[in-house]
Write a protein that holds these residues in place. Sequence first.
Motif, short mmCIF file in Angstrom:
data_model
loop_
_atom_site.label_atom_id
_atom_site.label_comp_id
_atom_site.label_asym_id
_atom_site.label_seq_id
_atom_site.Cartn_x
_atom_site.Cartn_y
_atom_site.Cartn_z
N UNK A 9 0.83 -1.21 0.00
CA UNK A 9 0.00 0.00 0.00
C UNK A 9 0.87 1.26 0.00
N UNK A 10 2.02 1.18 0.65
CA UNK A 10 2.92 2.32 0.73
C UNK A 10 3.65 2.50 -0.60
N UNK A 11 4.05 1.40 -1.21
CA UNK A 11 4.83 1.44 -2.44
C UNK A 11 3.97 1.86 -3.63
N UNK A 12 2.77 1.41 -3.68
CA UNK A 12 1.91 1.67 -4.83
C UNK A 12 1.54 3.14 -4.91
N UNK A 13 1.74 3.70 -6.09
CA UNK A 13 1.37 5.10 -6.32
C UNK A 13 -0.08 5.09 -6.80
N UNK A 14 -0.87 6.00 -6.27
CA UNK A 14 -2.27 6.03 -6.64
C UNK A 14 -2.43 6.36 -8.12
N UNK A 15 -3.51 5.88 -8.68
CA UNK A 15 -3.80 6.15 -10.08
C UNK A 15 -3.90 7.64 -10.32
N UNK A 16 -4.53 8.36 -9.40
CA UNK A 16 -4.68 9.81 -9.58
C UNK A 16 -3.32 10.50 -9.67
N UNK A 17 -2.33 10.04 -8.91
CA UNK A 17 -0.98 10.62 -9.01
C UNK A 17 -0.34 10.31 -10.36
N UNK A 18 -0.55 9.10 -10.85
CA UNK A 18 -0.02 8.73 -12.17
C UNK A 18 -0.68 9.56 -13.26
N UNK A 19 -1.98 9.73 -13.16
CA UNK A 19 -2.71 10.53 -14.15
C UNK A 19 -2.24 11.98 -14.10
N UNK A 20 -2.11 12.53 -12.91
CA UNK A 20 -1.64 13.91 -12.77
C UNK A 20 -0.25 14.08 -13.37
N UNK A 21 0.60 13.12 -13.16
CA UNK A 21 1.94 13.16 -13.74
C UNK A 21 1.88 13.15 -15.26
N UNK A 22 1.04 12.28 -15.81
CA UNK A 22 0.88 12.22 -17.27
C UNK A 22 0.28 13.51 -17.82
N UNK A 23 -0.64 14.09 -17.09
CA UNK A 23 -1.23 15.37 -17.51
C UNK A 23 -0.13 16.43 -17.60
N UNK A 24 0.73 16.48 -16.61
CA UNK A 24 1.84 17.45 -16.62
C UNK A 24 2.74 17.26 -17.83
N UNK A 25 3.03 16.01 -18.13
CA UNK A 25 3.87 15.70 -19.30
C UNK A 25 3.18 16.16 -20.58
N UNK A 26 1.89 15.85 -20.70
CA UNK A 26 1.15 16.21 -21.91
C UNK A 26 1.01 17.74 -22.04
N UNK A 27 0.80 18.45 -20.94
CA UNK A 27 0.73 19.91 -20.98
C UNK A 27 2.05 20.48 -21.51
N UNK A 50 -13.37 4.64 -15.08
CA UNK A 50 -13.93 3.77 -14.03
C UNK A 50 -13.02 3.72 -12.80
N UNK A 51 -11.71 3.60 -13.02
CA UNK A 51 -10.77 3.52 -11.90
C UNK A 51 -10.66 4.86 -11.16
N UNK A 52 -10.70 5.95 -11.90
CA UNK A 52 -10.68 7.26 -11.24
C UNK A 52 -11.94 7.47 -10.42
N UNK A 53 -13.06 6.99 -10.94
CA UNK A 53 -14.33 7.13 -10.22
C UNK A 53 -14.25 6.42 -8.88
N UNK A 54 -13.55 5.29 -8.82
CA UNK A 54 -13.37 4.57 -7.55
C UNK A 54 -12.61 5.42 -6.53
N UNK A 55 -11.74 6.31 -7.03
CA UNK A 55 -10.99 7.21 -6.14
C UNK A 55 -11.77 8.50 -5.89
N UNK A 56 -12.99 8.57 -6.46
CA UNK A 56 -13.81 9.76 -6.28
C UNK A 56 -13.37 10.94 -7.12
N UNK A 57 -12.71 10.65 -8.24
CA UNK A 57 -12.15 11.70 -9.09
C UNK A 57 -12.59 11.55 -10.54
N UNK A 58 -12.35 12.60 -11.31
CA UNK A 58 -12.56 12.55 -12.76
C UNK A 58 -11.30 13.07 -13.43
N UNK A 59 -11.15 12.75 -14.70
CA UNK A 59 -10.02 13.27 -15.47
C UNK A 59 -10.07 14.79 -15.52
N UNK A 60 -11.26 15.33 -15.75
CA UNK A 60 -11.41 16.79 -15.83
C UNK A 60 -10.97 17.46 -14.53
#
Length: 118
Positions: A9-27, A50-60
């Motif tokens: 649980x400590x090692x795994x990076x949340x999906x939202x952090x991975x998405x945020x990182x990718x968003x930064x790269x794409x920007x 679907x996976x972001x929804x589980x974290x209570x988040x959206x891509x937008x």
Amino acid sequence: MASEPLNPEVVRVSLSNKVSSQISIQLARGKVGVEVVASQLHMSRYTLHKKLKREGLTFARLLEDVRREQALTYMQDKTKTLVEIAEQLCFSELSAFSRAFKRWMGTSPAEYRSVRFS
């Protein structure tokens, strides 16, 4: 003294952090989209949603959060014009950036900059 195994649980990076990182790269590349980010994370757009929804988040929401954080950083650099900042954050035009900034901070980018960094 033997080291204890790391808790997954400590090692795994949340999906939202991975998405945020990718968003930064794409920007930084000048264009951001959910399809590209999903592809970079080796999943479909639907699966990402679907996976972001589980974290209570959206891509937008994540896109907005990353843009806000980067906007506040860019605003500190007085050599960057507001148009340049809007472009770097992939807004279609300055007025779209200004509306978003006012929603985030309660003031226009020009007012924010003049009050905070004068």
